[in-house]
Design a protein around this motif. Sequence first.
Motif, mmCIF file in Angstrom:
data_model
loop_
_atom_site.group_PDB
_atom_site.id
_atom_site.type_symbol
_atom_site.label_atom_id
_atom_site.label_comp_id
_atom_site.label_asym_id
_atom_site.label_seq_id
_atom_site.Cartn_x
_atom_site.Cartn_y
_atom_site.Cartn_z
ATOM 1 N N PHE A 172 63.145 4.928 51.687
ATOM 2 C CA PHE A 172 62.493 3.855 52.442
ATOM 3 C C PHE A 172 63.137 2.522 52.108
ATOM 4 O O PHE A 172 63.455 2.240 50.957
ATOM 5 C CB PHE A 172 61.024 3.730 52.025
ATOM 6 C CG PHE A 172 60.142 4.809 52.553
ATOM 7 C CD1 PHE A 172 60.214 5.213 53.867
ATOM 8 C CD2 PHE A 172 59.197 5.398 51.725
ATOM 9 C CE1 PHE A 172 59.362 6.193 54.350
ATOM 10 C CE2 PHE A 172 58.354 6.385 52.197
ATOM 11 C CZ PHE A 172 58.436 6.779 53.509
ATOM 12 N N LYS A 173 63.254 1.695 53.110
ATOM 13 C CA LYS A 173 63.640 0.310 52.843
ATOM 14 C C LYS A 173 62.347 -0.470 52.575
ATOM 15 O O LYS A 173 61.330 -0.212 53.212
ATOM 16 C CB LYS A 173 64.372 -0.274 54.045
ATOM 17 C CG LYS A 173 65.712 0.407 54.282
ATOM 18 C CD LYS A 173 66.713 -0.544 54.890
ATOM 19 C CE LYS A 173 68.122 -0.032 54.792
ATOM 20 N NZ LYS A 173 68.317 1.313 55.309
ATOM 21 N N PRO A 174 62.391 -1.426 51.629
ATOM 22 C CA PRO A 174 61.159 -2.170 51.315
ATOM 23 C C PRO A 174 60.543 -2.768 52.573
ATOM 24 O O PRO A 174 61.243 -3.371 53.382
ATOM 25 C CB PRO A 174 61.645 -3.276 50.375
ATOM 26 C CG PRO A 174 62.924 -2.775 49.818
ATOM 27 C CD PRO A 174 63.533 -1.888 50.852
ATOM 28 N N GLY A 175 59.260 -2.612 52.683
ATOM 29 C CA GLY A 175 58.551 -3.185 53.819
ATOM 30 C C GLY A 175 58.763 -2.440 55.117
ATOM 31 O O GLY A 175 58.234 -2.826 56.154
ATOM 32 N N GLY A 176 59.540 -1.358 55.052
ATOM 33 C CA GLY A 176 59.957 -0.722 56.300
ATOM 34 C C GLY A 176 59.149 0.482 56.710
ATOM 35 O O GLY A 176 58.158 0.844 56.099
ATOM 36 N N THR B 60 53.063 4.622 43.980
ATOM 37 C CA THR B 60 54.169 4.699 43.027
ATOM 38 C C THR B 60 54.740 3.299 42.824
ATOM 39 O O THR B 60 54.478 2.397 43.617
ATOM 40 C CB THR B 60 55.304 5.627 43.508
ATOM 41 O OG1 THR B 60 55.865 5.071 44.706
ATOM 42 C CG2 THR B 60 54.813 7.032 43.772
ATOM 43 N N VAL B 64 63.824 -0.914 43.710
ATOM 44 C CA VAL B 64 64.735 -0.775 44.853
ATOM 45 C C VAL B 64 66.154 -0.459 44.366
ATOM 46 O O VAL B 64 66.900 0.265 45.022
ATOM 47 C CB VAL B 64 64.704 -2.071 45.697
ATOM 48 C CG1 VAL B 64 65.777 -2.054 46.762
ATOM 49 C CG2 VAL B 64 63.332 -2.240 46.333
ATOM 50 N N ARG B 69 61.226 4.012 37.923
ATOM 51 C CA ARG B 69 60.508 4.814 38.923
ATOM 52 C C ARG B 69 59.332 5.510 38.266
ATOM 53 O O ARG B 69 59.523 6.293 37.333
ATOM 54 C CB ARG B 69 61.468 5.848 39.528
ATOM 55 C CG ARG B 69 60.769 6.755 40.522
ATOM 56 C CD ARG B 69 61.671 7.813 41.146
ATOM 57 N NE ARG B 69 61.021 8.244 42.377
ATOM 58 C CZ ARG B 69 61.501 8.042 43.585
ATOM 59 N NH1 ARG B 69 62.654 7.493 43.762
ATOM 60 N NH2 ARG B 69 60.824 8.420 44.645
ATOM 61 N N VAL B 92 58.907 -1.170 45.271
ATOM 62 C CA VAL B 92 58.016 -0.771 46.372
ATOM 63 C C VAL B 92 57.138 0.384 45.908
ATOM 64 O O VAL B 92 57.402 1.004 44.875
ATOM 65 C CB VAL B 92 58.791 -0.291 47.630
ATOM 66 C CG1 VAL B 92 59.671 -1.387 48.185
ATOM 67 C CG2 VAL B 92 59.621 0.951 47.333
ATOM 68 N N SER B 94 56.682 4.007 46.988
ATOM 69 C CA SER B 94 57.476 4.893 47.857
ATOM 70 C C SER B 94 56.585 5.688 48.810
ATOM 71 O O SER B 94 57.071 6.304 49.744
ATOM 72 C CB SER B 94 58.327 5.841 47.013
ATOM 73 O OG SER B 94 57.504 6.754 46.320
ATOM 74 N N PRO B 97 55.739 2.089 51.804
ATOM 75 C CA PRO B 97 56.822 1.115 51.577
ATOM 76 C C PRO B 97 56.533 -0.283 52.113
ATOM 77 O O PRO B 97 57.321 -1.191 51.907
ATOM 78 C CB PRO B 97 58.021 1.748 52.288
ATOM 79 C CG PRO B 97 57.431 2.694 53.272
ATOM 80 C CD PRO B 97 56.130 3.173 52.701
ATOM 81 N N LYS B 98 55.371 -0.428 52.756
ATOM 82 C CA LYS B 98 54.950 -1.780 53.150
ATOM 83 C C LYS B 98 54.549 -2.587 51.919
ATOM 84 O O LYS B 98 54.453 -3.808 51.969
ATOM 85 C CB LYS B 98 53.754 -1.699 54.120
ATOM 86 C CG LYS B 98 54.156 -1.375 55.533
ATOM 87 C CD LYS B 98 54.671 -2.622 56.202
ATOM 88 C CE LYS B 98 55.478 -2.255 57.440
ATOM 89 N NZ LYS B 98 56.189 -3.414 57.965
ATOM 90 N N VAL B 100 55.423 -4.229 48.792
ATOM 91 C CA VAL B 100 56.638 -4.720 48.150
ATOM 92 C C VAL B 100 56.266 -5.840 47.178
ATOM 93 O O VAL B 100 55.399 -6.664 47.483
ATOM 94 C CB VAL B 100 57.627 -5.288 49.200
ATOM 95 C CG1 VAL B 100 58.960 -5.637 48.548
ATOM 96 C CG2 VAL B 100 57.842 -4.314 50.345
#
Lengths: 311, 106
Positions: A172-176, B60, B64, B69, B92, B94, B97-98, B100
């Motif tokens: 996952f990309k952060p925020g994505g 989790t 990045v 982890r 983030v 995992s 992933p929103k 952050v």
Amino acid sequence: MTILENPSRRGALKCLAYGGAGTLFTLTGGIVLATDLAQAATRKGQHANLGTPLFVQISDSHIGFAKDANPDVAATLKQSVALVNGLPRKPALILHTGDVTQLTKPAEFDMAAQILSDLAVSELHTVPGEHDVTDGGAVFMERFGKPSNNRGYYSFDSQGVHFIALINVLNFKPGGLGILGDDQLAWLKDDLSGRPSSQPIVVFAHMPLWTIYEPWGWGTGDAEQAFALLRRFGSVTVLNGHIHQIVSKVEGNITFHTARSTAFPQPTAGVGPGPGPLKVDAALLPGMLGITSIAYARHPAAATLTDTSLS
Amino acid sequence: MILRTTMAALFAGAILLSAPAMADDANTVTIKNFDFAPMALTVSAGTSVTWHNLDGEPHTVVSVDGVFRSAALDSGESFAFKFTKPGVFKYVCSIHPKMVATVTVK
């Protein structure tokens, strides 16, 4: 009321609103026809004529979850297995669209495997959910990685239908949103090239491949590149889990459908702080859990999706 | 001068009174309602940061850049990581992933 004799998208959408106990979906020429399951049951014979039972989708078992929203997810997965085993005609295979476990623990995978081994159907295909790969994917791949060579994506043919398993829960990309990634998209292009557009396609992945609700990450950021490759096909069925409720959409020849969970429901998009387990009255719970069975009619090629709840 | 002394005494008193709680809170990130709090934490090198999951949903803590982890943290579970080098570490959840946030190490 059945709208099978009078197909129109407006009518189909009206019937989709019935939801609850189970809705029968048929796909012909890109238009979803839907009729209430209870009615289908009273018109015996018609259901059977709609197509050959091909496969059943099970999703979001979350073995290891034990909170208020469902203290016994093993029991509801067992009920789902019984539902599959009780179908009048045995499907050829089962797809599990991920979140087999709650916390990626080996003991959770073991319990899930034990329950799923009671399925009267031996061919089981599984894609991981993000709950299955919190370690980066090692535990999942150890158990389910063989068909994909531990990549998580692969394809196979069954009864004339081409099945494509995709993984969109790693990196996952952060925020994505969910992501397929360049390697997987390149593989998909190869996999589809030279394939006749008349062959029915079923794509399955855990997270929705279309954006249902971006603020909760209910979508896949680069899925459009996959659909650019899939649009030429006459019948494409895209099956996902992740959101623990039925959401359907038809776009051209592509039908999108998310399955119920066998474990617990989740809120409607945007209701509450986030997509966590939804506690409902115990009497309502079985009606919000269930499986999806998918059939194909050969002449003309059409997919039929039937959602069945545990109640 | 008198004023300055009084203020200094008050300030020192405040630190003393809340010292145990502050030492803990300053290096702690709480996970609740699908958010890391604080979203931006600054610590000095050599500090252990602890994440507490107070949500009903597992989360989790995943760097990045692959520096740290956690395993999936169920409700009530914690994860700690000791930051030895300065830098800005983005991480983030995992599973969601929103979610952050960053830890800045000085």
